[in-house]
Design an enzyme around this catalytic site. Structure first.
Site, PDB file in Angstrom:
ATOM      1  N   ARG B  14       1.960   1.718   0.007  1.00  0.00           N
ATOM      2  CA  ARG B  14       1.209   0.474  -0.220  1.00  0.00           C
ATOM      3  C   ARG B  14       1.211  -0.438   1.001  1.00  0.00           C
ATOM      4  NH1 ARG B  14      -0.339   3.159  -3.472  1.00  0.00           N
ATOM      5  NH2 ARG B  14      -0.359   2.933  -5.722  1.00  0.00           N
ATOM      6  N   GLY B  16      -1.411  -0.352   3.079  1.00  0.00           N
ATOM      7  CA  GLY B  16      -2.802  -0.547   3.455  1.00  0.00           C
ATOM      8  C   GLY B  16      -3.325   0.516   4.402  1.00  0.00           C
ATOM      9  N   HIS B  53      -9.566   5.540  -5.764  1.00  0.00           N
ATOM     10  CA  HIS B  53      -9.884   5.691  -4.345  1.00  0.00           C
ATOM     11  C   HIS B  53     -11.302   6.211  -4.147  1.00  0.00           C
ATOM     12  CE1 HIS B  53      -5.414   5.779  -2.896  1.00  0.00           C
ATOM     13  NE2 HIS B  53      -5.827   4.580  -3.213  1.00  0.00           N
TER      14      HIS B  53
END
Lengths: 188, 188, 188
Positions: B14, B16, B53
């Site tokens: 997480r 990015g 996603h």
């Protein structure tokens, strides 16, 4: 502080930190290089790793194994060496903990190490693991180890002239700060 | 080396990194973008993540799922794509381990990947997790995985033109080194 | 955005992040400094740590303990403080999870925090842990926590003016990007 260079190479597991530290030392001297191993291999996995690292270093390196009193080894090695590579501080901390040392005992050991670094008459390159960027370990001993590793890294980072973080084999210098005027690696 | 850009985007969980990699690819091409997913979803948590996603990427992306032979997929995809996004190498390593590959087998797979990157005729952006900055895992398989992930990241970092570490969503370029003359991101 | 500085200090365990954040705040004001502690100590280890931190800060600091509604505390503290130090967001996330908040609930809490940061009339320094650079935790709650910590760090990093990563006690600024023109810390 003398003009002798002391360098801390930090990194995660398999980040290339030992290889970078070794190449840094190789760039500093052609011979009389001492590898101070804090690792006392106790199982096959470790023995294989230690042996591979020794083979990788080649004949211009001498190896001294010292799990605990590394400040004394640095003192002695300075009389004969052109550069000393200490690999690694994380195992040294682990050894101190297994010996029963608490935080105060470990900080005293770092005092001794710092003194040895300050009076070193040849360059010293130290390798250490960064172990504090995962979630809090469930077992208390692992938490204590993680705390000690972080504190020792801070102490040694403050004591040395240069700090490099190895990321995926790429050395990133965080001390001294880069010259961009924006505080990158600026120490407080 | 051609003048085709190959980029490795590293980061923690997480951090990015996938979003940054996707935006990097979006900046490179308007269409004919191929998403090479190494993930074979096996539980609901993963399926939800994969689906989200895909929705995020939009219709100008085609998805190819390939858990193992990603070098072949890169070769084939190059004939039709303007950019390829490989997401992610960490799951690929995990897949290779579950297939029974040892260190030598994984390093051979990286050789093939490296060859495919070298002959790629379109830009390739690769995403990988940094997993080696916590304490040593207690179980041996996790240790092996962590070792392999670190070694593969080093290999791929050396093979690509650019390495970005994503930290809290902020991309930090560590290769090529910045122009401050102090060795930040300087490869050895 | 006002010209009030908001700073996020990230780092691993024992990376020196709280000390750096405190010194940053000390450099901003001589008095009227508020320490917003999200920690509600529940065992001896934590109580000892909290007490030591309070002693370290000295008498020019006032402490407010608020485990959950930190946006309200920031609003109120702004009327009397010259600087607010929020230490730390990781425990705040942990508190929100123990309260039963899911991802949506936590993101709503971050919305409120972001609003409070935007209307803050004094500088705010926030401390947060990086916990996503180890291997995937085996237990599902730890995975959820790690995911949330990463997402919150991204959100807050985007909201603030400056992001510093503390590594072995050395502050490395990753936002705003340094002036070397190579994308170091360049936000997308």
């Amino acid at each position: 502080m003398t003009d002798i260079t002391r360098i801390l190479v930090l990194g995660g597991c398999r980040s290339g930190k030992s290889r970078f530290a070794k190449q840094t030392a190789d760039n500093m001297a052609m011979d009389k290089k001492i590898y101070l191993a804090t690792c006392v291999p106790t199982d096959r996995e470790m023995k294989t790793r230690v042996k591979r690292h020794q083979d990788d270093r080649g004949p211009d390196w001498a190896t001294i194994e010292e799990p605990i009193r590394i400040h004394e080894t640095i003192d002695r090695a300075c009389t004969q060496a052109k550069v000393i590579l200490v690999d690694c501080l994380t195992l040294w901390i682990s050894n101190l903990l297994f010996q029963g040392k608490d935080e105060a005992g470990i900080m005293s050991a770092v005092d001794l190490l710092e003194d040895a670094l300050n009076r070193a008459t040849c360059p010293v390159v130290l390798v250490s693991n960064e172990v504090g960027y995962g979630i809090v370990p469930e077992n208390s001993l692992a938490r204590q180890f993680r705390d000690m590793a972080g504190l020792v890294n801070q102490r040694v980072a403050r004591a040395v002239d240069k700090v490099i973080v190895s990321m995926a084999g790429i050395p990133v210098q965080i001390k001294p700060e880069s010259g961009n005027g924006q505080g990158l690696g600026k120490e407080i």
